[in-house]
Design an enzyme around this catalytic site. Sequence first.
Site, PDB file in Angstrom:
ATOM      1  N   GLU A   1       0.869  -1.308  -0.079  1.00 23.60           N
ATOM      2  CA  GLU A   1      -0.069  -0.022   0.078  1.00 23.60           C
ATOM      3  C   GLU A   1       1.069   1.267   0.049  1.00 23.60           C
ATOM      4  OE1 GLU A   1      -3.781   1.551   2.775  1.00 23.60           O
ATOM      5  OE2 GLU A   1      -2.223   0.592   3.593  1.00 23.60           O
TER       6      GLU A   1
ATOM      7  N   LYS B   1      -9.690   1.155  -2.683  1.00 23.31           N
ATOM      8  CA  LYS B   1      -9.826   0.637  -1.410  1.00 23.31           C
ATOM      9  C   LYS B   1     -11.224   0.827  -0.792  1.00 23.31           C
ATOM     10  CE  LYS B   1      -7.591   0.803   3.424  1.00 23.31           C
ATOM     11  NZ  LYS B   1      -6.508   1.382   4.085  1.00 23.31           N
TER      12      LYS B   1
ATOM     13  N   CYS C   1      -5.002  -3.331   2.596  1.00 21.44           N
ATOM     14  CA  CYS C   1      -4.729  -3.228   4.072  1.00 21.44           C
ATOM     15  C   CYS C   1      -6.083  -3.209   4.822  1.00 21.44           C
ATOM     16  CB  CYS C   1      -4.307  -1.888   4.312  1.00 21.44           C
ATOM     17  SG  CYS C   1      -3.376  -1.532   5.839  1.00 21.44           S
TER      18      CYS C   1
END
Length: 275
Positions: free
Chosen positions: A41, A113, A155
């Site tokens: 990330e 995300k 993440c």
Amino acid sequence: MTRVAVFQPTTGIDPAANTAALVKAIEKTAAGGGTMLFTPEMSGLLDRDAKRASSALREPERDEVLSACRDAAAKHGLWLHIGSLAVLTSNGKVANRAFVIDAAGEIRATYDKIHLFDVDLPTGESWRESNVYAAGDRAVVVDDTPVGRLGLTICYDLRFPDLFARLAEAGADSIAVPAAFTVPTGMAHWHVLLRARAIEAGLFVIAAAQVGHHEDGRNTFGHSLVVDPWGEVLLDLGDQPGLGFVEIDRARIADVRSRVPALAHRRSIPNVTHQ
């Protein structure tokens, strides 16, 4: 068997320096016989100073980090999963966006995300991703990569098993989990969650992570992992920057799922009743 590489950097606040590190990792992956490289990330810039970071934000077509990585992937003939870059979107907001680039340097898929990390930690640290980023609204599986069908997450998505279940049901053979985990949460949850997601979905999890003390003052946990469908850790890069290689055998997926066919037994859960 497919040989892939995982890059674990300590990304800083200078996009040019970060780009050079990424291009070098691509070169090393090719030299080491890798067919695909996975990065963490925020591979292009990791900076908690929003004002300073904003000066480096670009639309994807103007992003110099992305352009250099595409050129390097094409030059060396390998696939690349950029765990994420912060990029400007058409509506002026910022996306935490992953890119899958093929061996010709073409962008084959992107993923924004979905789950944003907003929290006040007992250590006094405060994180408000929603102050900067717009959440994604779609799950993504990329067909025909060197690791088969690749599901994309970033993440904090790791904490939401329904997303991994949806990706597995869509035919994913592997799921990427690029991350910049904090040290306290990493020590407590990183290994167990990644192994659980691999076991639940019966597939490979490839998790490239940031590591160490960064220029913006944060500390990240590292321990980039590759986990097989049985939950066995095939690669753990520990707490230092580096590049690691691992062999992916997709036949392992069918073997594990034949012994524990949980994915085939998954059912839609009815509404909960209170009695």
